[in-house]
Design an enzyme around this catalytic site. Structure first.
Site, PDB file in Angstrom:
ATOM      1  CB  CYS A  34      25.344  10.396 -19.649  1.00 12.31           C
ATOM      2  SG  CYS A  34      26.991  11.028 -20.011  1.00 12.31           S
ATOM      3  CB  CYS A  68      24.406  13.514 -15.688  1.00  9.23           C
ATOM      4  SG  CYS A  68      24.957  11.934 -16.390  1.00  9.23           S
ATOM      5  CG  ASP A 455     -11.754   1.317   0.514  1.00 14.06           C
ATOM      6  OD1 ASP A 455     -11.254   0.911   1.569  1.00 14.06           O
ATOM      7  OD2 ASP A 455     -11.930   2.528   0.256  1.00 14.06           O
TER       8      ASP A 455
END
Length: 505
Positions: A34, A68, A455
């Site tokens: 699971c 699941c 930048d």
């Protein structure tokens, strides 16, 4: 993490979805595996064992939980953060390289021997390359079974299986259901049920109205802030190749076996993905590219915890947690667009790219929208006449040098390529400085620690927050944000009211 038993048990008992895909829980008494967030009653700790991959669980003889659906978990964020050869191998397998080229092809790309690849992957993921590819083929087969009306024989080969018998045996072994039973369950499942918490990341209700179209859900770890992610892609979209239509970002894809068109729309708990492919064998590769484009395997909790530790960044993180780094579906395409965007506005960069697309892109049909072309590959651009480019002479030289290096293979930009080596090769090209190199590292190579201290938008945001304004001083301060500086850039950019920070109306 799967070796830390106590921590894994706590995650399973608290049903912590953050760890879905990071490790898997195998239950010895039921022989089922699971995801940590499985809604079923947690097993006793002494009955649990933990694995680093679904393939490892399958190799140990466990089958996937029907409730699941652990095979649909997001990918582990570890492989995006790490830049070593094992992480590069995992990214290549996710791209379907083993299905197309076999383990020898994977070895050639990494510069390893097949024995070395097998040993390293077994040590870290509990499964070798063939087992990892087999688990991925099983998931691809399940998607095609549940979301299309394709005959099972076609699905078998589209998913990468060598025979129908192998396809049937693998599906039964992994899911404890035959292909027919999987399709029947999907047909009975209502759309509400398909998106319920008990089936996170599951497919949408089967789509058969439009032949060749596959609808599915792309899972991610919450939270996810879509404004800068899809807003950036929409604001910089190249006409003919990309568009924003009906609440979805759409674009064309150049794929190994053909081409495709994808539409991606944010939904509660998943990204709705609608793929139209000319060859279904490209499904695995297309999904992998879309996940990288939207940075869906990131762990936003880990990222935001680190950035929130800086008191000047904390308000930005608290205001809109879960920002992702927009990526690309084609590193070579993005490198070309980065050069076209040097020292010009977003609108000008789109115009330059659109001219290249119109002149050199491959035309495609799009009955559902306004997409017209595939972005031209490096081989097509390497032969173009520089005089036809409406660019400064120096920018023409930079672009031609780049596309020729991409075309002849001397500049590899892909999921298996070393990021630091790619940086060095980019910086060696004429016209490439730190900004262009780092934006390519960030968005094309997927480096979560790429940083743009020079930048303009980053510097403006930094000064507004009281952070250092010079690149050197800002880089020194940003050392505390590592290894998530690319995400810090997204939070800094978001302080500006630029279209890249907003979803289109």
């Amino acid at each position: 993490m799967h070796t830390d038993t106590e921590r894994c048990v706590r995650a399973v008992q608290s049903k912590e979805a953050r760890f879905d895909g990071v490790f898997f829980t195998a239950v010895r008494t039921t022989r089922i595996y699971c995801r940590p967030s499985c809604p079923a009653v947690p097993p006793k700790p002494e009955n649990m064992e933990f694995h680093p991959s679904a393939a490892s669980c399958q190799r140990a003889g466990f089958r996937a939980c029907k409730r699941c659906r652990p095979d649909t978990s997001p990918g582990s964020p570890e492989w995006n953060v790490r830049a070593d050869a094992v992480a590069r191998a995992v990214r290549l397998i996710q791209d379907g390289v083993v299905d197309r080229e076999g383990v020898p092809g994977l070895a050639r790309r990494l510069g390893w021997s097949t024995r070395q690849i097998e040993r390293q992957l077994l040590a870290e993921l509990g499964a070798g390359p063939l087992a990892l590819a087999r688990a991925q083929r099983a998931q691809t087969a399940r998607l095609l079974i549940e979301t299309t009306s394709m005959p099972f024989g076609e699905i078998a080969f589209a998913a990468g299986f060598s025979s129908i018998r192998t396809f049937n045996d693998t599906v039964r072994e992994v899911f404890a259901l035959t292909p027919g039973e999987l399709r029947a369950r999907a047909t009975r499942r209502s759309p509400v049920r398909a998106g319920a918490p008990g089936a996170p990341g599951g497919p949408a209700a089967p789509t058969t109205a439009t032949p060749g179209v596959i609808s599915l859900r792309l899972p991610y770890r919450a939270p996810l802030e879509p404004s800068n992610l899809l807003g950036h892609l929409a604001a910089t979209a190249v006409p003919g190749v990309e568009e924003w239509r009906d609440g979805a970002y759409r674009r064309t894809l150049s794929l190994p076996y053909g081409h495709g068109i994808v539409a991606l729309a944010p939904r509660d708990g998943h990204i709705a993905c609608r793929l139209s492919l000319t060859d279904p064998r490209d499904l695995t590769n297309a999904i992998s590219r879309c996940r990288r484009l939207l940075d869906l395997d990131a762990d936003p909790v880990a990222v935001d915890e680190r950035l929130r530790a800086d008191p000047l960044l904390a308000p930005l993180v608290d205001k809109a947690p879960g920002r992702r780094v927009p990526g690309t579906v084609d590193p070579a395409e993005f490198a070309v667009r980065a050069v076209l965007g040097q020292q010009v506005s977003t609108a000008a960069a789109r115009t330059h790219a659109a001219r290249l697309v119109t002149a050199h892109g491959v035309p495609v049909d799009d009955p559902e929208g306004g997409l017209t072309h595939l972005f031209p590959g490096p081989e097509a651009l390497a032969a173009l006449d520089p005089e036809t480019l409406a660019l400064p002479r120096s920018r023409r030289a930079t672009l031609l040098t780049l596309v020729r290096a991409l075309a002849d293979g001397s500049l590899p930009l892909g999921p298996a390529d070393d990021r630091e080596e790619a940086r060095a090769r980019l910086l060696a090209l004429p016209g490439f400085g730190p900004w262009t190199t780092e934006i390519i590292a960030m968005r094309a190579l997927g480096d979560p620690d790429a940083f743009l201290p020079g930048d303009l938008g980053v510097r403006r945001a930094a000064e507004g927050l009281g952070l250092p304004g010079t690149p050197a001083a800002l880089t020194a301060r940003a050392a505390h944000w590592r290894p998530w500086r690319a995400y810090a850039v997204q939070y800094l950019w978001a302080t500006d009211d630029h279209p890249i920070n907003h979803l289109p109306a």
